[in-house]
Design a protein around this motif. Structure first.
Motif, PDB file in Angstrom:
ATOM      1  N   LYS A  17       0.781  -1.223   0.088  1.00  0.00           N
ATOM      2  CA  LYS A  17       0.065  -0.335  -0.068  1.00  0.00           C
ATOM      3  C   LYS A  17       0.824   1.347  -0.005  1.00  0.00           C
ATOM      4  N   GLU A  18       0.167   2.490  -0.259  1.00  0.00           N
ATOM      5  CA  GLU A  18       1.027   3.579  -0.097  1.00  0.00           C
ATOM      6  C   GLU A  18       1.102   4.193   1.314  1.00  0.00           C
ATOM      7  N   TYR A  19       2.242   4.602   1.390  1.00  0.00           N
ATOM      8  CA  TYR A  19       2.637   5.280   2.747  1.00  0.00           C
ATOM      9  C   TYR A  19       2.825   6.683   2.838  1.00  0.00           C
ATOM     10  N   GLU A  20       2.384   7.597   3.837  1.00  0.00           N
ATOM     11  CA  GLU A  20       2.596   9.053   3.818  1.00  0.00           C
ATOM     12  C   GLU A  20       4.178   9.224   3.796  1.00  0.00           C
ATOM     13  N   MET A  21       4.610   8.643   4.644  1.00  0.00           N
ATOM     14  CA  MET A  21       6.146   8.803   4.960  1.00  0.00           C
ATOM     15  C   MET A  21       6.946   7.682   4.415  1.00  0.00           C
ATOM     16  N   LYS A  22       7.841   7.694   3.470  1.00  0.00           N
ATOM     17  CA  LYS A  22       8.580   6.411   2.843  1.00  0.00           C
ATOM     18  C   LYS A  22       9.896   6.992   2.629  1.00  0.00           C
ATOM     19  N   THR A  23      10.754   6.311   3.122  1.00  0.00           N
ATOM     20  CA  THR A  23      12.257   6.747   2.846  1.00  0.00           C
ATOM     21  C   THR A  23      13.087   5.484   3.232  1.00  0.00           C
ATOM     22  N   SER A  24      14.296   5.536   2.684  1.00  0.00           N
ATOM     23  CA  SER A  24      15.086   4.533   2.619  1.00  0.00           C
ATOM     24  C   SER A  24      16.566   4.838   2.480  1.00  0.00           C
ATOM     25  N   CYS A  25      17.224   4.280   3.279  1.00  0.00           N
ATOM     26  CA  CYS A  25      18.828   4.478   3.311  1.00  0.00           C
ATOM     27  C   CYS A  25      19.729   3.316   3.297  1.00  0.00           C
ATOM     28  N   CYS A  26      21.019   3.376   2.964  1.00  0.00           N
ATOM     29  CA  CYS A  26      22.102   2.470   2.721  1.00  0.00           C
ATOM     30  C   CYS A  26      23.163   3.112   3.964  1.00  0.00           C
ATOM     31  N   ILE A  27      23.242   1.916   4.789  1.00  0.00           N
ATOM     32  CA  ILE A  27      24.340   2.365   5.933  1.00  0.00           C
ATOM     33  C   ILE A  27      25.466   1.480   5.450  1.00  0.00           C
ATOM     34  N   SER A  28      26.721   1.793   5.406  1.00  0.00           N
ATOM     35  CA  SER A  28      27.740   1.377   4.954  1.00  0.00           C
ATOM     36  C   SER A  28      28.736   1.082   6.353  1.00  0.00           C
ATOM     37  N   THR A  29      29.384  -0.022   6.477  1.00  0.00           N
ATOM     38  CA  THR A  29      30.217  -0.114   7.744  1.00  0.00           C
ATOM     39  C   THR A  29      31.389  -1.146   7.448  1.00  0.00           C
ATOM     40  N   THR A  30      32.455  -1.183   8.351  1.00  0.00           N
ATOM     41  CA  THR A  30      33.434  -2.001   7.802  1.00  0.00           C
ATOM     42  C   THR A  30      33.265  -3.457   7.634  1.00  0.00           C
ATOM     43  N   ILE A  31      31.717  -3.998   8.065  1.00  0.00           N
ATOM     44  CA  ILE A  31      31.573  -5.261   8.066  1.00  0.00           C
ATOM     45  C   ILE A  31      30.530  -5.474   6.916  1.00  0.00           C
ATOM     46  N   GLY A  32      30.106  -4.522   6.162  1.00  0.00           N
ATOM     47  CA  GLY A  32      29.129  -4.727   5.223  1.00  0.00           C
ATOM     48  C   GLY A  32      27.917  -3.475   5.259  1.00  0.00           C
ATOM     49  N   ASP A  33      27.195  -3.597   4.232  1.00  0.00           N
ATOM     50  CA  ASP A  33      26.176  -2.624   4.228  1.00  0.00           C
ATOM     51  C   ASP A  33      24.917  -3.113   4.715  1.00  0.00           C
ATOM     52  N   ILE A  34      24.018  -2.269   5.006  1.00  0.00           N
ATOM     53  CA  ILE A  34      22.409  -2.442   5.575  1.00  0.00           C
ATOM     54  C   ILE A  34      21.728  -1.488   4.964  1.00  0.00           C
ATOM     55  N   CYS A  35      20.465  -2.044   4.402  1.00  0.00           N
ATOM     56  CA  CYS A  35      19.525  -1.058   4.043  1.00  0.00           C
ATOM     57  C   CYS A  35      18.249  -1.095   4.958  1.00  0.00           C
ATOM     58  N   LEU A  36      17.863   0.144   5.133  1.00  0.00           N
ATOM     59  CA  LEU A  36      16.365   0.381   5.960  1.00  0.00           C
ATOM     60  C   LEU A  36      15.380   0.874   5.071  1.00  0.00           C
ATOM     61  N   VAL A  37      14.119   0.347   5.015  1.00  0.00           N
ATOM     62  CA  VAL A  37      13.157   0.819   4.224  1.00  0.00           C
ATOM     63  C   VAL A  37      12.190   1.420   5.374  1.00  0.00           C
ATOM     64  N   ILE A  38      11.996   2.554   5.648  1.00  0.00           N
ATOM     65  CA  ILE A  38      11.142   3.104   6.453  1.00  0.00           C
ATOM     66  C   ILE A  38       9.456   3.434   5.843  1.00  0.00           C
ATOM     67  N   LYS A  39       8.638   2.886   6.270  1.00  0.00           N
ATOM     68  CA  LYS A  39       7.245   2.917   5.760  1.00  0.00           C
ATOM     69  C   LYS A  39       6.183   3.153   6.774  1.00  0.00           C
ATOM     70  N   LEU A  40       5.717   4.667   6.866  1.00  0.00           N
ATOM     71  CA  LEU A  40       5.063   5.060   7.946  1.00  0.00           C
ATOM     72  C   LEU A  40       3.718   5.776   7.680  1.00  0.00           C
ATOM     73  N   ASN A  41       2.690   5.880   8.293  1.00  0.00           N
ATOM     74  CA  ASN A  41       1.548   6.652   8.104  1.00  0.00           C
ATOM     75  C   ASN A  41       1.293   7.309   9.632  1.00  0.00           C
ATOM     76  N   ARG A  42       0.766   8.593   9.410  1.00  0.00           N
ATOM     77  CA  ARG A  42       0.132   9.344  10.864  1.00  0.00           C
ATOM     78  C   ARG A  42      -1.091   8.697  11.133  1.00  0.00           C
ATOM     79  N   ALA A  43      -1.050   8.477  12.480  1.00  0.00           N
ATOM     80  CA  ALA A  43      -2.473   7.908  12.974  1.00  0.00           C
ATOM     81  C   ALA A  43      -3.483   9.011  12.723  1.00  0.00           C
ATOM     82  N   SER A  44      -4.905   8.776  12.612  1.00  0.00           N
ATOM     83  CA  SER A  44      -5.642   9.568  12.381  1.00  0.00           C
ATOM     84  C   SER A  44      -6.269  10.240  13.578  1.00  0.00           C
TER      85      SER A  44
END
Length: 149
Positions: free
Chosen positions: A122-149
């Protein structure tokens, strides 16, 4: 709010990796698409003033490196122990983010982490993602949120 969420997740990840894994060299960048042949995907649900989920996408090599550091033991394959340990890292990061957001009067709780395969449902009001790089490898975070009514 998107920038605040993005920064809160990056800062929390940096802090958790520094405290739990002694990793200090961490960089981040926004990403739309995180390509990886094999990964461990962990979803942490969020409920309260904001609701939705955060998906942590850990490549298998990053997952194994994290658990090797945490446990002091050598793991070569993803098993129940590795999934549990990676889930706990995602849980701790999420908890730190929601604690930081509570300083801005955003009240939320987290649900227990679960292993998942990300999909768009579904669609999310707030959606962002980031890649975090470290010395042991990368991680991706996918943030998908809506505001409560």
């Amino acid at each position: 709010m998107i920038d605040k969420l993005y920064r809160a997740f990056v800062n929390a990840t940096h802090n958790v990796f520094n405290l739990m894994l002694s990793i200090t060299e961490i960089s981040d960048h926004p990403t739309e698409d995180f390509k990886c042949d094999d990964e461990v995907d962990i979803a942490v649900g969020i409920v309260g003033d904001l609701y939705g989920e955060v998906i942590y996408r850990f490549p298998v090599s990053t997952s194994l490196n994290m658990v090797n550091i945490m446990s002091g033991m050598q793991f070569n394959t993803v098993d129940v122990f590795v999934i549990s340990a990676v889930s706990e890292i995602a849980n701790i990061i999420s908890g730190n983010v929601l604690t930081a957001l509570s300083d801005s009067n955003v009240k939320c709780d987290i649900l227990p982490p679960v292993q998942c395969k990300p999909y768009e449902d579904k669609e999310y009001e707030m959606k962002t993602s980031c890649c975090i790089s470290t010395t042991i490898g990368d991680i991706c975070l996918v943030i998908k949120l809506n505001r409560a009514s």
